[in-house]
Design a protein around this motif. Structure first.
Motif, PDB file in Angstrom:
ATOM      1  N   PRO A 292       0.783  -1.242   0.000  1.00 46.88           N
ATOM      2  CA  PRO A 292       0.000   0.000   0.000  1.00 46.88           C
ATOM      3  C   PRO A 292       0.813   1.290   0.000  1.00 46.88           C
ATOM      4  CG  PRO A 292      -0.243  -1.193   2.082  1.00 46.88           C
ATOM      5  CD  PRO A 292       0.431  -2.112   1.134  1.00 46.88           C
ATOM      6  N   THR A 293       1.887   1.392   0.793  1.00 46.09           N
ATOM      7  CA  THR A 293       2.609   2.669   0.812  1.00 46.09           C
ATOM      8  C   THR A 293       3.292   2.921  -0.521  1.00 46.09           C
ATOM      9  OG1 THR A 293       4.748   1.898   1.712  1.00 46.09           O
ATOM     10  CG2 THR A 293       3.012   2.413   3.301  1.00 46.09           C
ATOM     11  N   SER A 294       3.777   1.872  -1.161  1.00 44.45           N
ATOM     12  CA  SER A 294       4.405   2.008  -2.476  1.00 44.45           C
ATOM     13  C   SER A 294       3.379   2.387  -3.533  1.00 44.45           C
ATOM     14  CB  SER A 294       5.087   0.696  -2.848  1.00 44.45           C
ATOM     15  OG  SER A 294       5.584   0.729  -4.159  1.00 44.45           O
ATOM     16  N   ASN A 295       2.231   1.735  -3.503  1.00 44.05           N
ATOM     17  CA  ASN A 295       1.202   2.019  -4.496  1.00 44.05           C
ATOM     18  C   ASN A 295       0.754   3.474  -4.434  1.00 44.05           C
ATOM     19  OD1 ASN A 295       1.389  -0.690  -5.108  1.00 44.05           O
ATOM     20  ND2 ASN A 295      -0.522  -1.254  -4.090  1.00 44.05           N
ATOM     21  N   LEU A 296       0.659   4.015  -3.228  1.00 51.34           N
ATOM     22  CA  LEU A 296       0.266   5.413  -3.068  1.00 51.34           C
ATOM     23  C   LEU A 296       1.410   6.344  -3.453  1.00 51.34           C
ATOM     24  CD1 LEU A 296      -1.702   5.137   0.295  1.00 51.34           C
ATOM     25  CD2 LEU A 296      -2.666   5.486  -1.990  1.00 51.34           C
ATOM     26  N   PHE A 297       2.628   6.026  -3.009  1.00 45.61           N
ATOM     27  CA  PHE A 297       3.782   6.881  -3.255  1.00 45.61           C
ATOM     28  C   PHE A 297       4.042   7.053  -4.756  1.00 45.61           C
ATOM     29  CE2 PHE A 297       8.417   7.426  -3.819  1.00 45.61           C
ATOM     30  CZ  PHE A 297       8.592   8.593  -3.104  1.00 45.61           C
ATOM     31  N   LEU A 298       3.940   5.964  -5.507  1.00 50.78           N
ATOM     32  CA  LEU A 298       4.207   6.006  -6.945  1.00 50.78           C
ATOM     33  C   LEU A 298       2.950   6.264  -7.774  1.00 50.78           C
ATOM     34  CD1 LEU A 298       6.744   3.044  -7.193  1.00 50.78           C
ATOM     35  CD2 LEU A 298       7.258   5.484  -7.421  1.00 50.78           C
ATOM     36  N   GLY A 299       1.808   6.425  -7.100  1.00 47.35           N
ATOM     37  CA  GLY A 299       0.565   6.696  -7.812  1.00 47.35           C
ATOM     38  C   GLY A 299       0.114   5.548  -8.689  1.00 47.35           C
ATOM     39  N   SER A 300       0.393   4.323  -8.248  1.00 49.79           N
ATOM     40  CA  SER A 300       0.147   3.160  -9.102  1.00 49.79           C
ATOM     41  C   SER A 300      -1.309   2.732  -9.141  1.00 49.79           C
ATOM     42  CB  SER A 300       1.013   1.985  -8.641  1.00 49.79           C
ATOM     43  OG  SER A 300       2.383   2.310  -8.716  1.00 49.79           O
ATOM     44  N   GLY A 301      -2.045   2.949  -8.046  1.00 55.53           N
ATOM     45  CA  GLY A 301      -3.447   2.552  -8.021  1.00 55.53           C
ATOM     46  C   GLY A 301      -3.866   2.025  -6.666  1.00 55.53           C
ATOM     47  N   LEU A 302      -5.151   1.696  -6.552  1.00 56.93           N
ATOM     48  CA  LEU A 302      -5.745   1.249  -5.286  1.00 56.93           C
ATOM     49  C   LEU A 302      -6.031  -0.249  -5.374  1.00 56.93           C
ATOM     50  CD1 LEU A 302      -8.286   4.186  -4.748  1.00 56.93           C
ATOM     51  CD2 LEU A 302      -5.904   4.037  -3.986  1.00 56.93           C
ATOM     52  N   PHE A 303      -5.325  -1.027  -4.578  1.00 56.55           N
ATOM     53  CA  PHE A 303      -5.441  -2.484  -4.618  1.00 56.55           C
ATOM     54  C   PHE A 303      -6.793  -2.927  -4.044  1.00 56.55           C
ATOM     55  CE2 PHE A 303      -4.738  -6.650  -2.555  1.00 56.55           C
ATOM     56  CZ  PHE A 303      -4.209  -7.381  -3.608  1.00 56.55           C
ATOM     57  N   PRO A 304      -7.590  -3.700  -4.793  1.00 58.32           N
ATOM     58  CA  PRO A 304      -8.937  -4.077  -4.336  1.00 58.32           C
ATOM     59  C   PRO A 304      -8.913  -5.296  -3.413  1.00 58.32           C
ATOM     60  CG  PRO A 304      -8.580  -4.911  -6.542  1.00 58.32           C
ATOM     61  CD  PRO A 304      -7.324  -4.158  -6.178  1.00 58.32           C
ATOM     62  N   LEU A 305      -8.297  -5.157  -2.251  1.00 59.61           N
ATOM     63  CA  LEU A 305      -8.093  -6.283  -1.342  1.00 59.61           C
ATOM     64  C   LEU A 305      -9.392  -6.997  -1.001  1.00 59.61           C
ATOM     65  CD1 LEU A 305      -5.769  -6.339   1.759  1.00 59.61           C
ATOM     66  CD2 LEU A 305      -8.107  -7.132   1.971  1.00 59.61           C
ATOM     67  N   LYS A 306     -10.379  -6.249  -0.555  1.00 61.11           N
ATOM     68  CA  LYS A 306     -11.634  -6.876  -0.119  1.00 61.11           C
ATOM     69  C   LYS A 306     -12.357  -7.534  -1.293  1.00 61.11           C
ATOM     70  CE  LYS A 306     -13.039  -6.380   3.624  1.00 61.11           C
ATOM     71  NZ  LYS A 306     -12.840  -7.038   4.945  1.00 61.11           N
ATOM     72  N   ALA A 307     -12.333  -6.888  -2.444  1.00 65.51           N
ATOM     73  CA  ALA A 307     -13.006  -7.445  -3.612  1.00 65.51           C
ATOM     74  C   ALA A 307     -12.344  -8.745  -4.062  1.00 65.51           C
ATOM     75  CB  ALA A 307     -13.001  -6.420  -4.752  1.00 65.51           C
ATOM     76  N   LEU A 308     -11.018  -8.806  -4.029  1.00 68.28           N
ATOM     77  CA  LEU A 308     -10.321 -10.027  -4.417  1.00 68.28           C
ATOM     78  C   LEU A 308     -10.572 -11.153  -3.422  1.00 68.28           C
ATOM     79  CD1 LEU A 308      -6.855  -8.641  -5.614  1.00 68.28           C
ATOM     80  CD2 LEU A 308      -8.655  -9.631  -7.039  1.00 68.28           C
ATOM     81  N   ALA A 309     -10.658 -10.806  -2.148  1.00 67.98           N
ATOM     82  CA  ALA A 309     -10.831 -11.818  -1.103  1.00 67.98           C
ATOM     83  C   ALA A 309     -12.230 -12.424  -1.105  1.00 67.98           C
ATOM     84  CB  ALA A 309     -10.525 -11.219   0.262  1.00 67.98           C
ATOM     85  N   ARG A 310     -13.241 -11.665  -1.538  1.00 67.76           N
ATOM     86  CA  ARG A 310     -14.614 -12.185  -1.458  1.00 67.76           C
ATOM     87  C   ARG A 310     -15.143 -12.722  -2.787  1.00 67.76           C
ATOM     88  NH1 ARG A 310     -16.134  -6.498  -0.635  1.00 67.76           N
ATOM     89  NH2 ARG A 310     -16.712  -5.648  -2.674  1.00 67.76           N
ATOM     90  N   ARG A 311     -14.287 -12.781  -3.803  1.00 64.29           N
ATOM     91  CA  ARG A 311     -14.711 -13.330  -5.094  1.00 64.29           C
ATOM     92  C   ARG A 311     -15.176 -14.770  -4.940  1.00 64.29           C
ATOM     93  NH1 ARG A 311     -11.536 -14.366  -9.008  1.00 64.29           N
ATOM     94  NH2 ARG A 311     -12.550 -13.331 -10.757  1.00 64.29           N
ATOM     95  N   GLU A 312     -16.001 -15.223  -5.892  1.00 65.53           N
ATOM     96  CA  GLU A 312     -16.380 -16.635  -5.923  1.00 65.53           C
ATOM     97  C   GLU A 312     -15.130 -17.503  -6.050  1.00 65.53           C
ATOM     98  OE1 GLU A 312     -19.013 -19.678  -8.716  1.00 65.53           O
ATOM     99  OE2 GLU A 312     -19.377 -17.513  -8.817  1.00 65.53           O
ATOM    100  N   LYS A 313     -14.145 -16.992  -6.797  1.00 66.91           N
ATOM    101  CA  LYS A 313     -12.815 -17.608  -6.848  1.00 66.91           C
ATOM    102  C   LYS A 313     -11.852 -16.632  -6.178  1.00 66.91           C
ATOM    103  CE  LYS A 313     -13.504 -20.253 -11.124  1.00 66.91           C
ATOM    104  NZ  LYS A 313     -12.993 -20.468 -12.509  1.00 66.91           N
ATOM    105  N   PRO A 314     -11.721 -16.703  -4.853  1.00 65.74           N
ATOM    106  CA  PRO A 314     -10.908 -15.708  -4.137  1.00 65.74           C
ATOM    107  C   PRO A 314      -9.424 -15.832  -4.471  1.00 65.74           C
ATOM    108  CG  PRO A 314     -11.611 -17.463  -2.656  1.00 65.74           C
ATOM    109  CD  PRO A 314     -12.333 -17.688  -3.943  1.00 65.74           C
TER     110      PRO A 314
END
Length: 435
Positions: A292-314
């Motif tokens: 997370p700190t790298s993604n914000l620092f470099l402006g790379s994007g917002l990682f969808p942690l909760k969405a990936l974890a609750r997928r039908e195929k998590p």
């Protein structure tokens, strides 16, 4: 020597589903932890463990502090300690302007050994007892990294980076050299002390198809080793990568085509995955490592942690600092930023989940939960002691903190290395030695 630690014990059994999910963790308000020969031999209420302890046991009373498993950092770059806090517009500019020139210095053993000492000091200072690191392309960097891990008896994962294009000449190997030197690192270090060698192609941009074939050969020859690389961190990176491998369906498919997509594959970032890629990751059991700190620092994007974890195929998830794109060595600061990212995505990441990911969750993602990540009897005594009143501001907030989850959230939001009272590695106190 047998040691009995006393304090408030917290360890996770599985991923908590809510703040009220008390079955997901074990908590002892007055706990005892019996340690012998670097291993946890008993854990539970202090009175019960004290009764089991042999005569002459050395007692250390950490009350009122919390005792947890040591933090685990799933992705960072050992040669980038002096790259942290470097100003750049985006990932590719940052790599070319700062990172690659710095990594060229690791051809010198003396420099690699000096930085290795600083690196492990920071891990211990911040309560990280296991980390998964990229070394540089030079075997000297891997030698320094693993030698220092052995000196401190830490369970560490790392690998010599393989890269044969799109980098300065001083940072390039060849498919043959990358293969041969990785095999030598495995021979020299894997299984020595508590070391784990990871097969480490930096990412598809910096490896030719010939080097990817060499990596695939290593993966076949050493199927029990971890594989670490980068995936879908930045939109420009994704576009460039797919241009280099036009036969692939997408970025993830590049790694799959070379046999690098499996349950011990650790993919740094993985922010911008398509549904097909997330399905492929899930089916293979591969791990998406959130930085997370790298993604914000470099402006790379917002990682969808909760969405990936609750997928039908998590998708399996790890968390990491990603030094030096990341801006802090602290896993507490890392999860503070992870919380904010989920807020921006309209999601909630509760503090129990955060501490699960930093400990047991990352151990599960490394397939090492039988050894680290919990306070279970029979596991290695890699532990940390946390003080939620470590600074005047934290102490003031603690006056109105009413529950364990509120205390954990305070530590996550305001804590850093100052909140780490002690770091135990295989039962040995290590942070106090640094002070």
């Amino acid at each position: 020597m047998t040691t009995l630690l006393r304090g408030r014990l917290l360890s996770f059994k599985r991923l908590p589903q809510s703040l009220d999910d008390t079955d997901s963790y074990a908590y002892e308000s007055d706990g005892g932890l019996l340690i012998e020969s670097g291993m946890i031999v008993a854990t539970g209420p202090y009175a019960d463990i004290k009764a089991q302890a042999p005569e002459g046991v050395v007692e250390i009373d950490h009350r009122p502090h919390l005792i947890l498993p040591g933090f685990i950092d799933m992705h960072l770059h050992f040669p980038q300690m002096q790259v942290i806090a470097s100003y750049a517009a985006n990932l590719l500019e940052w790599l070319n302007t700062y990172t690659f020139p710095e990594e060229c210095r690791f051809v010198e053993s003396a420099h690699a050994e000096r930085i290795a000492k600083h690196f492990y000091d920071e891990m211990i200072r911040h309560g990280t007892t296991t980390a998964v690191a990229y070394c540089s392309v030079h075997k000297t960097s891997a030698d320094a990294y693993f030698a220092e891990a052995m000196r401190r008896n830490m369970r560490m994962v790392g690998g010599k980076v393989m890269m044969d294009r799109h980098a300065p000449q001083g940072l390039l190997d060849t498919p043959e050299m990358g293969y041969d030197e990785t095999r030598q690192v495995i021979s020299d270090w894997h299984g020595k002390g508590r070391n784990h060698v990871a097969i480490t192609p930096r990412f598809a941009i910096t490896s030719t198809p010939a080097q990817m074939e060499a990596t695939a050969t290593l993966a076949r020859e050493f199927p029990d080793l971890h594989i670490q690389t980068h995936l879908s961190e930045n939109h420009d990176e994704i576009t460039f990568t797919c241009e280099l491998y036009p036969e692939a369906i997408d970025y993830t498919d590049i790694y799959a085509r070379y046999g690098l997509l499996g349950p011990k594959s650790l993919f740094g970032h993985a922010i911008h995955l398509s549904e097909r890629e997330a399905d492929a990751m899930s089916e293979a059991g591969a791990v998406a490592v959130h930085c997370p700190t790298s993604n914000l620092f470099l402006g790379s994007g917002l990682f969808p942690l909760k969405a990936l974890a609750r997928r039908e195929k998590p998708v399996r998830i790890g968390v990491a600092t990603d030094i030096g794109g990341g801006s802090s060595y602290s896993m507490l600061r890392t999860m503070d930023e992870a919380y904010k990212i989920q807020q921006l995505l309209g999601e909630r990441l509760n503090p129990l989940e955060s501490y699960y990911y930093m400990t047991r969750g990352n151990a599960e993602s490394l397939s090492l939960v039988d050894k680290i990540g919990t306070l279970d009897a029979g596991t290695e005594a890699d532990l940390i002691v946390l003080n939620a009143a470590a600074t005047p501001a934290m102490a003031l907030k603690m006056e109105v903190t009413k529950s364990l989850t509120e205390e954990l959230f305070l530590l996550q939001t305001m804590g850093d290395d100052r909140a780490v009272v002690e770091t135990y590695v295989a039962g040995k106190p290590m942070k106090s030695i640094l002070q």
